[in-house]
Design an enzyme around this catalytic site. Structure first.
Site, PDB file in Angstrom:
ATOM      1  N   ILE A 432       0.815  -1.220   0.000  1.00  0.00           N
ATOM      2  CA  ILE A 432       0.000   0.000   0.000  1.00  0.00           C
ATOM      3  C   ILE A 432       0.848   1.269   0.000  1.00  0.00           C
ATOM      4  O   ILE A 432       0.306   2.374  -0.001  1.00  0.00           O
ATOM      5  CB  ILE A 432      -0.966   0.029   1.206  1.00  0.00           C
ATOM      6  CG1 ILE A 432      -0.206  -0.099   2.526  1.00  0.00           C
ATOM      7  CG2 ILE A 432      -2.001  -1.070   1.075  1.00  0.00           C
ATOM      8  CD1 ILE A 432      -1.120   0.022   3.748  1.00  0.00           C
ATOM      9  N   GLY A 435       8.578   4.132   0.314  1.00  0.00           N
ATOM     10  CA  GLY A 435       9.324   5.377   0.350  1.00  0.00           C
ATOM     11  C   GLY A 435      10.714   5.121   0.886  1.00  0.00           C
ATOM     12  O   GLY A 435      10.867   4.582   1.983  1.00  0.00           O
ATOM     13  N   VAL A 440       5.511  -0.653   2.707  1.00  0.00           N
ATOM     14  CA  VAL A 440       4.351  -0.758   3.596  1.00  0.00           C
ATOM     15  C   VAL A 440       3.327  -1.700   2.969  1.00  0.00           C
ATOM     16  O   VAL A 440       2.947  -1.534   1.808  1.00  0.00           O
ATOM     17  CB  VAL A 440       3.719   0.630   3.856  1.00  0.00           C
ATOM     18  CG1 VAL A 440       2.581   0.510   4.867  1.00  0.00           C
ATOM     19  CG2 VAL A 440       4.775   1.615   4.357  1.00  0.00           C
ATOM     20  N   ASP A 547       7.321  15.816  15.317  1.00  0.00           N
ATOM     21  CA  ASP A 547       6.858  15.934  13.925  1.00  0.00           C
ATOM     22  C   ASP A 547       5.336  15.880  13.864  1.00  0.00           C
ATOM     23  O   ASP A 547       4.748  15.150  13.068  1.00  0.00           O
ATOM     24  CB  ASP A 547       7.457  14.816  13.072  1.00  0.00           C
ATOM     25  CG  ASP A 547       7.314  15.095  11.572  1.00  0.00           C
ATOM     26  OD1 ASP A 547       7.113  16.271  11.204  1.00  0.00           O
ATOM     27  OD2 ASP A 547       7.407  14.141  10.778  1.00  0.00           O
TER      28      ASP A 547
END
Length: 687
Positions: A432, A435, A440, A547
């Site tokens: 799915i 990066g 993932v 973050d």
């Protein structure tokens, strides 16, 4: 008669094999796919399973994994059938535990030779184990008999009569379950008498600390050992059962460490695999039953506590730990128990989890020394080294298998009709996202079909150790937290350059789409309150997220949200342990649009840094746009440092003081904690 189960979806091949083997005098059962094959295996308990690899419903690999996971079938010999040139599937099957492979097409002679080889191997190993176990049990029976008769044994055990062996007794106790790693690999390199000699020497050494610490109702199960430590002992030690069990487990590890020296001397140049053990400890209710014939009854511990202890021992291999203790046992063991990692484990067949810890040492006191535990204090460094070496042996084996599994994921293509990938109880359905070095996958937990996300990191290139360290840190930090508004972590695994985390799946995605569509003030305040609760949970544990942004706020179908992505989070409590993931002074970490002024300036951060980012998010959710935008990073950072907070739309003017306090340039001028923010919102009757 030898029972052979044939699992093959090709009618012609299946019928030919059945006919051939029946002519040779074998008893045959069959199935047309893996699912039915597993049902037949559980029903008839075959000696050997011969299974095709490619089949509908459940393929050969899945059938093999199910057999190895079933305690009643785990030792069954399995031969897989595959195409002649399918070397990849051969490696996959052997890694998963296949005993042999036969390439299609095969002749009658090839099939019979392969089958006879399997049966000979099975008989040789079973005979070796049974011979050793019988010798061991006879030795113990003689020792107990002589001890009961009043004889003083010239045996280093110091054996005494077992207490509490009353028919159908129920007691609170701690169960110790131990096993030898890779025993089959050891047995294959030795003859029957050598296996018996090895087991006898090992059990003599490993039983001593068990008996010395009051272990009773010893059971020898193949190459494994089970013992019960009762909470009350007539005339015995007043120390808690769990404390004595911990002492016994660490004593076994130390004895195993010394046993390796004997093993290296006795079987030098034989190429034996590294010798290691695993130990599981669990406390709870244990039932002692008398089993057997009228004239030969034997006491046997049974119940969930015994089953869980066995599960923990099995999990010690998966975790790469030596001694795994449940918190139920740990809580009763008293002070001085030294622990390493902590996690939760599922119990097979039950939708429950057990919190466990790695035991690496025990600091004994005067009371312990009075009852024979002084050696653990006197030899504390040796115990710690023994645990570490044993764990490293286990970890290397586990990492090797996991490394191979995770490496295969990268180039896998998910095609309709293909068998799904599996990993430690998770079934992968599709990729799915990806990066950098992270892939993932969407998966389902096989015990309950719960959708999960598997994040898999490949850090096998050069200069990527920091990425692996941050990936490991994300799990380490999240494993400390159990909160409804923090992403849930279910499992993890790490090798030298691969890692995976199984975590909560969010079908509705992150908060960005909702912001783009526009949000009501009530919805915004509800989300702010939930995120503030999550921040309070992590700040209380000494963690700063660093973050915070809409992409890291995940939505659930019930409307609740969860804080996610702790990849650059920072622990304030463990700077030494997290050294690889700490940023240097002056580094800028985080997403620029949501950075606090101190992050923008590369200055030290505090929990108030997360509150600033929460204020930026709150402004964006209410206004539909970010408070600060710019054409360059330098200008954007400068605005975080000095520009005043913009005005909210008139409809939300009542919230302007809240946003301005969250986004104050100086950390000291912000709310001192997420709880203070929540209290202010309640005071203003906003939540």
């Amino acid at each position: 008669m030898t029972m052979i189960l044939i699992v093959e979806d090709d009618d012609a091949i299946r019928n030919n094999v059945i006919r051939l083997l029946k002519l040779e005098g074998y008893e045959i059962d069959s199935a047309i796919n893996g699912r039915l094959g597993l049902e037949r295996a559980r029903a008839v308990r075959p000696d050997v399973v011969i299974s095709d690899v490619s089949m509908p419903e459940m393929n050969g690999f899945e059938l093999l994994e199910a057999i190895r996971a079933d305690l009643d079938l785990a030792s069954t010999s399995v031969m897989l059938l595959t195409a002649l040139d399918d070397r990849a599937s051969m490696r996959r099957g052997m890694t998963a535990g296949a005993d042999d492979y036969l390439a299609k097409p095969f002749t009658r002679v090839e099939l019979l030779e392969a089958l006879q080889g399997l049966l000979k191997k099975k008989v040789r190993i079973e005979d070796s184990i049974q011979h050793a176990v019988t010798a061991r049990e006879e030795h113990l029976r003689r020792a107990f008999t002589e001890s009961l008769g009043g004889s003083a044994l010239p045996d280093k055990f110091g054996l005494e009569a077992p207490d509490g062996a009353i028919a159908d007794t129920v007691m609170n106790a701690t169960v110790l379950f131990s096993d030898i790693r890779n025993f089959t690999s050891l047995a294959e390199k030795l003859n029957s008498s050598e296996v018996a000699e090895l087991l006898t020497e090992y059990f003599e050494r490993s039983c001593e600390p068990v008996l010395k610490n009051g272990g009773r109702h010893l059971k020898f199960i193949g190459d494994g050992l089970m013992a019960v430590f009762a909470d009350t002992m007539s005339g015995g030690s007043p120390l808690s059962a769990s404390r004595r069990a911990v002492s016994a487990a660490l004593g076994m590890v130390l004895a195993t460490h010394e046993f390796r020296t004997w093993l290296d001397m006795r079987f030098a140049q034989r190429g034996l695999p590294p010798f290691a053990i695993g130990v599981g400890l669990h406390a709870g209710e244990v039932t002692i039953c008398r089993l057997g014939t009228l004239n030969n009854k034997e006491t046997t511990p049974i119940g969930d506590t015994v089953n869980v202890a066995a599960r923990l021992e099995g999990a010690s291999k998966e975790l790469g730990w030596t001694v795994v203790a449940s918190t139920a046992a740990l809580d009763k063991a008293g002070e001085g128990v030294q622990t390493g990692g902590m996690t939760s484990l599922s119990v097979r067949g039950k939708n429950v989890f057990v919190d466990v810890a790695e035991i690496i040492g025990l600091v004994t006191d005067i009371e312990d020394m009075r009852h024979g535990m002084a050696t653990l204090t006197e030899r504390a460094n040796e115990v710690r080294d023994a645990v570490q070496i044993n764990s490293e042996i286990t970890a290397r084996a586990v990492k090797g298998a996991l490394q191979s599994k995770l490496s295969a994921f990268k180039d896998h293509e998910f095609k309709a009709g293909d068998a799904p990938l599996r990993l430690k109880g998770y079934c992968l359905s599709r990729k799915i996202g990806s990066g950098g070095m992270t892939e993932v996958y969407l998966a389902a937990r096989e015990t309950d079909d719960l959708p999960v996300v598997l994040k898999v990191l490949d850090a096998s290139g050069k200069g990527v150790s920091e990425h692996l360290a941050r990936f490991i840190q994300e799990y380490a930090l999240l494993s400390l937290i159990e909160h409804p508004h923090v992403v849930r972590i279910y499992d993890q695994g790490f090798t030298d350059d691969h890692a995976y985390i199984a975590m909560e799946y969010f079908e509705d995605g992150d908060l960005r789409a909702e912001i783009t569509a526009g949000m009501s003030q009530k919805r915004v305040l509800g989300i702010i309150a939930q995120v503030a609760q999550a921040l309070d949970a992590i700040h209380t544990r000494g963690i700063i997220h660093r973050d915070l942004k809409p992409e890291n706020i995940m939505r659930r179908p019930d409307g609740s949200v969860a804080l996610a992505d702790f990849g650059i989070a920072k622990s304030m409590l463990q700077p030494r342990n997290m050294g690889l993931t700490q940023t240097r002074h002056g580094d800028v970490v985080g997403t620029p649009y949501y950075l606090s002024p101190e992050q923008a300036a590369g200055q030290p951060i505090t929990p108030q840094s997360d509150l600033y980012s929460l204020g930026v998010m709150m402004f964006e959710m209410l206004a539909g746009q970010r408070p600060f935008n710019a054409d360059s990073l330098d200008v954007l950072l400068a605005r975080h440092l000095s520009a005043p907070t913009p005005e909210l739309p008139p409809a939300h003017a009542a919230l302007q003081p809240v946003v301005e306090r969250l986004m104050a340039k100086k950390p000291a001028d912000r709310y001192d904690s997420p709880q203070s923010l929540l209290a202010d919102l309640e005071r203003r009757a906003l939540i």
